[in-house]
Design a protein around this motif. Structure first.
Motif, short mmCIF file in Angstrom:
data_model
loop_
_atom_site.label_atom_id
_atom_site.label_comp_id
_atom_site.label_asym_id
_atom_site.label_seq_id
_atom_site.Cartn_x
_atom_site.Cartn_y
_atom_site.Cartn_z
N LEU A 77 0.81 -1.22 0.00
CA LEU A 77 0.00 0.00 0.00
C LEU A 77 0.84 1.27 0.00
O LEU A 77 0.32 2.36 0.21
CB LEU A 77 -0.94 -0.01 1.21
CG LEU A 77 -1.92 -1.18 1.25
CD1 LEU A 77 -2.80 -1.09 2.49
CD2 LEU A 77 -2.76 -1.25 -0.01
N MET A 78 2.13 1.14 -0.26
CA MET A 78 3.02 2.30 -0.27
C MET A 78 3.33 2.73 -1.70
O MET A 78 3.31 1.90 -2.62
CB MET A 78 4.30 1.98 0.48
CG MET A 78 4.07 1.77 1.96
SD MET A 78 5.60 1.39 2.83
CE MET A 78 4.93 0.98 4.44
N PRO A 79 3.65 4.01 -1.89
CA PRO A 79 4.00 4.50 -3.22
C PRO A 79 5.22 3.79 -3.78
O PRO A 79 6.04 3.23 -3.03
CB PRO A 79 4.29 5.99 -2.99
CG PRO A 79 3.61 6.34 -1.72
CD PRO A 79 3.61 5.08 -0.89
N ALA A 80 5.37 3.84 -5.09
CA ALA A 80 6.45 3.13 -5.79
C ALA A 80 7.83 3.58 -5.34
O ALA A 80 8.78 2.80 -5.40
CB ALA A 80 6.30 3.31 -7.29
N ASP A 81 7.98 4.82 -4.89
CA ASP A 81 9.30 5.34 -4.51
C ASP A 81 9.59 5.14 -3.02
O ASP A 81 10.38 5.86 -2.43
CB ASP A 81 9.42 6.81 -4.87
CG ASP A 81 8.53 7.71 -4.01
OD1 ASP A 81 7.57 7.20 -3.39
OD2 ASP A 81 8.80 8.91 -3.95
N GLY A 112 -1.35 4.33 7.30
CA GLY A 112 -1.18 5.77 7.45
C GLY A 112 -0.17 6.28 6.45
O GLY A 112 0.39 5.53 5.66
N ARG A 113 0.05 7.59 6.49
CA ARG A 113 1.01 8.20 5.57
C ARG A 113 2.42 7.69 5.82
O ARG A 113 3.15 7.40 4.89
CB ARG A 113 0.96 9.71 5.73
CG ARG A 113 1.27 10.47 4.50
CD ARG A 113 0.99 11.94 4.66
NE ARG A 113 0.23 12.19 5.87
CZ ARG A 113 0.22 13.32 6.54
NH1 ARG A 113 0.91 14.33 6.12
NH2 ARG A 113 -0.49 13.46 7.63
N THR A 114 2.80 7.57 7.09
CA THR A 114 4.15 7.12 7.44
C THR A 114 4.12 5.78 8.17
O THR A 114 4.94 4.91 7.89
CB THR A 114 4.86 8.17 8.33
OG1 THR A 114 4.88 9.41 7.63
CG2 THR A 114 6.28 7.75 8.65
N LEU A 143 9.22 4.62 4.19
CA LEU A 143 10.25 5.62 3.94
C LEU A 143 10.06 6.11 2.51
O LEU A 143 10.52 5.47 1.56
CB LEU A 143 11.64 5.02 4.14
CG LEU A 143 11.89 4.40 5.52
CD1 LEU A 143 13.17 3.59 5.53
CD2 LEU A 143 11.91 5.48 6.57
N HIS A 144 9.36 7.21 2.35
CA HIS A 144 8.99 7.70 1.03
C HIS A 144 10.16 8.45 0.39
O HIS A 144 10.91 9.15 1.08
CB HIS A 144 7.75 8.58 1.13
CG HIS A 144 6.62 7.87 1.82
ND1 HIS A 144 6.04 6.73 1.32
CD2 HIS A 144 6.00 8.10 3.00
CE1 HIS A 144 5.10 6.31 2.16
NE2 HIS A 144 5.07 7.12 3.19
#
Length: 155
Positions: A77-81, A112-114, A143-144
């Motif tokens: 569920l985290m962004p690709a980066d 959550g976001r982080t 860790l975005h």
């Protein structure tokens, strides 16, 4: 609970590539057997070399599988980066880990976001049954903007 939509449509390939970069998982003989938005299942066949003095699969092995199932469930569920790290976990061992294989199933409770809260159940497959031998509650950090590969200078 509604199925979450991963922000990275190619999350499966990203998760599998990250898992493949873990020499410890290869050493143990673990593999991802199912993957979905907010979920991850990891299976480990029984090996005598992974047991403790009573012949049960070692608690460290159980914890490792549950931790990875939690981490990769969150990673879906985290962004690709992004990269992923465990912040903390609580493991309850409920029965001896014995059988033909261990199966750890991680499921996101709140993304959550982080920070993401994830739970896992670890079952021991034996004689066609899969009794739960451990449960984990974990907090996973995203860790975005940070590569999921090794840091420079490390193998």
């Amino acid at each position: 609970m509604a199925t979450p939509t991963p922000p990275d449509p190619d999350y499966r390939a990203r998760v599998r590539a990250s898992f493949a970069r873990q020499p410890f998982m290869t050493l143990l003989g673990a593999s991802i057997t199912a993957l979905g938005p907010g979920t991850c299942e990891i299976m480990l066949p029984y090996r005598r070399e992974l047991t403790q003095q009573h012949g049960f699969l070692h608690a460290g092995v159980v914890a490792t599988l549950a931790d990875n199932a939690c981490g990769y469930a969150a990673f879906t569920l985290m962004p690709a980066d992004s990269s992923v790290l465990t912040v903390e976990f609580k493991l309850n061992l409920m029965a001896p880990a014995e059988g033909e294989a261990l199966i750890a199933r991680g499921r996101v409770r709140k993304a959550g976001r982080t920070l993401t809260v994830v739970e896992a159940e670890v079952s021991a497959r034996r004689d066609g049954a899969e009794p739960v031998v451990a449960v984990m509650l974990a907090t996973i950090m995203g860790l975005h903007g940070r590569s999921d590969g090794p840091k420079e200078g490390r193998a």
